[in-house]
Design an enzyme around this catalytic site. Structure first.
Site, short mmCIF file in Angstrom:
data_model
loop_
_atom_site.label_atom_id
_atom_site.label_comp_id
_atom_site.label_asym_id
_atom_site.label_seq_id
_atom_site.Cartn_x
_atom_site.Cartn_y
_atom_site.Cartn_z
CB ALA A 48 -4.84 4.54 -7.97
CG ASP A 104 -7.78 -0.26 -5.32
OD1 ASP A 104 -6.89 -0.12 -4.72
OD2 ASP A 104 -8.06 0.17 -6.47
CE LYS A 136 1.68 0.82 -6.78
NZ LYS A 136 0.04 0.58 -7.47
CG ASP A 190 -9.43 -0.12 -9.94
OD1 ASP A 190 -8.63 -0.17 -9.02
OD2 ASP A 190 -8.61 0.36 -11.11
#
Length: 264
Positions: free
Chosen positions: A12, A10, A51, A185
């Site tokens: 960010a 991944d 998003k 994460d």
């Protein structure tokens, strides 16, 4: 005996942007523009998804939905989601260049993997336009995976769908899903990896689920870090992660353990 051929990372909160600060700031700003006041926990809960899907899930949260009705005198609809998303997209484009620093040990870990002939793929919740910025800035700072895939490249079917991972495996020429590992994460990252049939790994330090900047984490006492790390690990376990690493200094040992434990 088959070896691990690829690691799918991944962006960010995993490889760049300690604490996943860029999207958090953009989501907070976009909701505030409409008079809303989401908490950090509410902002971070859907992290890792496309998003627009992230905003949609936030609007479905009872407290946020109720706040919208109080402020606007009606229930929210899909047009409202689109409007908030448009604001968030503009906001994140403005802050993205500021949050592209590779996290500690990432560059070293990637170099070690490449020495072993392991390919580096990546998936993200960012759009194609956002990734043009992120990837270019991260490369200037020493991090450049072999390829990256956005939801735009798979007809908008981002996490938890497995298609971004499949596109990575195809592009990298990986023979089997058992020869690749997914590291992320967020809950969406773990779900993405599991849905693709990959071993799924969570990273603790600098993760969105931990929710602290590098400075905030550094300022914790040893006891506070231990307690927070434990909570993060419990969440990854609840989400079905196969392994958890503290940071990328453990990646080489992780690959060795996976190959040994899986008998591949």
């Amino acid at each position: 005996m088959r070896k691990i051929e690829a690691v799918i990372l991944d962006w960010a909160g995993t490889t760049v942007d300690f604490g996943s600060e860029a999207p958090v700031r953009a989501f907070a700003e976009s909701f505030e523009r409409f008079g809303m006041s989401p908490t950090l926990e509410e902002i971070r809960r859907p992290m890792g998804k496309l998003k627009r899907d992230h905003i949609h899930e936030m609007m479905e949260m009872p407290r946020i939905g109720s706040q919208w009705e109080t402020l606007h005198g009606r229930k929210w609809n899909e047009n409202d989601v689109d409007e908030i998303y448009a604001v968030s997209e503009k906001a994140i484009m403005e802050v993205l260049p500021l949050f592209t620093e590779p996290k500690p040990f990432v560059r070293e870990a990637v170099d070690l993997l490449r020495e072993k002939g392991i390919k580096i793929g990546s998936t993200t919740g960012y759009t194609e336009e956002m990734m043009e910025i992120v990837s270019a800035e991260a490369e200037k700072k020493g991090y450049h995976p072999d390829m990256w895939v956005t939801p735009d490249q798979v007809e908008g079917r981002g996490r938890p769908y497995p298609y971004m991972i499949f596109k990575n495996l195809e592009g990298l020429g990986i023979e089997s899903v058992s020869s690749a590992v997914k590291i992320g994460d967020t809950a969406a990252d773990i779900a993405e990896g599991r849905n693709a049939g990959l071993i799924s790994v969570g990273v603790v330090e600098g993760s969105s689920v931990m929710g602290l900047s590098a400075e905030e984490y550094k300022g914790l006492s040893g006891e506070e870090k231990e307690s927070l790390d434990s909570e993060v690990r419990k969440k990854y376990a609840q989400w079905g992660a196969d392994y958890v690493i503290q940071n990328f200094s453990e990646l080489e040992d992780l690959i060795f353990d996976i190959e040994r434990n899986q008998g591949i």
